[in-house]
Scaffold this active site. Structure first.
Site, PDB file in Angstrom:
ATOM      1  N   HIS A 155       0.806  -1.224   0.000  1.00 57.37           N
ATOM      2  CA  HIS A 155       0.000   0.000   0.000  1.00 57.37           C
ATOM      3  C   HIS A 155       0.838   1.273   0.000  1.00 57.37           C
ATOM      4  CE1 HIS A 155      -2.208  -3.218   2.238  1.00 57.37           C
ATOM      5  NE2 HIS A 155      -3.071  -2.940   1.293  1.00 57.37           N
ATOM      6  N   GLU A 192      -3.028   3.246   1.957  1.00 62.72           N
ATOM      7  CA  GLU A 192      -2.525   3.859   0.732  1.00 62.72           C
ATOM      8  C   GLU A 192      -2.674   5.379   0.775  1.00 62.72           C
ATOM      9  OE1 GLU A 192      -3.558   4.203  -3.968  1.00 62.72           O
ATOM     10  OE2 GLU A 192      -4.003   2.264  -3.031  1.00 62.72           O
ATOM     11  N   SER A 210      -6.453  -8.945  -3.541  1.00 63.62           N
ATOM     12  CA  SER A 210      -5.572  -9.532  -2.520  1.00 63.62           C
ATOM     13  C   SER A 210      -6.057 -10.914  -2.059  1.00 63.62           C
ATOM     14  CB  SER A 210      -5.462  -8.589  -1.316  1.00 63.62           C
ATOM     15  OG  SER A 210      -6.734  -8.166  -0.881  1.00 63.62           O
TER      16      SER A 210
END
Length: 322
Positions: free
Chosen positions: A82, A134, A276
């Protein structure tokens, strides 16, 4: 007996699951463990999936929230996909830690663009979700106050920049394509001279997975997005399915988490996975339905993906052997 089971057609989204940035981040931890042995420290979840994190823990990865939790060590310390604020690698360097940055290259692209805008005296408006790692990493690329975060078009309406203030916008890479387009339109309407990215910040994998869901969602009774609740791109897939007309869309991590009150009386099911979520969990979900239904699986493909990102330099074979 199989013949007594009700029939269920499963439409499986393609592409789905791991993107190139996630593959690179997980491979970075695996390779570091292979080269240097355990422990390998990882700041924050390497990717937002509990199954992946637990699997790496069993192999010797130690996950920490902050660098202050890492002892004096020569072991590798990996930063997650991230991205991190600039203060984190600076702190690692000061402590002489062996830091390896597994930030997704598409997130790094957003960081570099933000820096470039700042050099050109543009204030950066970042479209993203408050508190997401992020977003924290991107805001942390510039001095305090240099980036303003907005989440919705309503937030844009509250901005009080003068028309002569040079502005630029950037976006979190895992947002809803449609939501972001709405916020960008609001920004351009209020600030016609605002500068956008050369290439859209929302990553190819996010876009492709949302397009596949849009194709399938109107055709099914229900949709399962395989992924973790804290995964932004997985949550967006669920929202996209609902907006595209799917009556029931849920985020599910494992087969045992399926709510059969919702999914116990359907004839068609869409299945996708966040960027993910590993394919083994998709298979586990399908197997859970196959125990109750006579299942036929059809893959619906909307894009081919061939993107590959090389490992961080310190983990490439030629460097590791030096």
């Amino acid at each position: 007996m199989a013949g007594t089971k009700p029939k269920l057609e499963i439409l499986l989204c393609a592409p789905r699951g791991f993107c190139a940035g996630v593959v690179r981040a997980i491979d970075a931890v695996e390779q570091a463990l292979k080269i240097y042995g355990p422990p390998v420290y990882v700041r924050h979840e390497i990717v937002h999936n509990r199954y992946v994190v637990e699997s790496l823990k069993r192999k010797g990865a130690v996950f920490v929230d902050e660098l202050s939790e890492v002892p004096v060590t020569t072991a590798p310390v990996i930063f997650s996909a991230h991205g991190v604020p600039k203060a984190v690698p600076a702190d690692a360097a000061e402590r002489r830690l062996f830091a390896i940055d597994a930030t997704c290259p598409l997130v790094t692209k957003v960081h570099r663009e933000a820096e470039l805008h700042a050099k050109r005296d543009r204030h950066v408006v970042l479209i993203g979700h408050q508190g997401h790692p992020e977003v924290i990493g991107t805001i942390g690329q510039l001095p305090p106050g240099a980036i303003t975060l907005v989440e919705t078009a309503a937030d844009v309406a509250k901005l009080d920049f003068t028309q002569d203030r040079p502005l630029a916008y950037a976006t979190q890479t895992t947002l809803s394509v449609d939501d972001t387009a709405e916020v960008v339109a609001a920004l351009k309407a209020r600030f016609p001279d605002i500068v956008g990215p050369h290439k859209e910040d929302i990553c190819y994998a996010t876009t492709n997975r949302q397009e596949a869901v849009k194709r399938i969602a109107p055709q099914v009774d229900a949709m399962i997005v395989v992924g973790s609740p804290n995964s932004s791109n997985s949550q967006r897939l669920r929202e996209v399915a609902e907006r595209a007309g799917c009556p029931t869309a849920r985020l599910v991590l494992r087969g045992a988490d399926i709510d059969w009150n919702l999914f116990g009386n359907i004839r068609t099911l869409g299945v996708t996975a966040g960027a993910s979520a590993p394919e083994i969990l998709v298979e586990e979900i399908i197997d859970a339905f196959a125990e109750r239904y006579d299942v036929v699986v059809e893959t619906v493909s909307t894009a081919d993906e061939s993107v590959f990102f090389p490992l961080p330099r310190a983990l490439r074979p030629e460097m590791a052997s030096n």
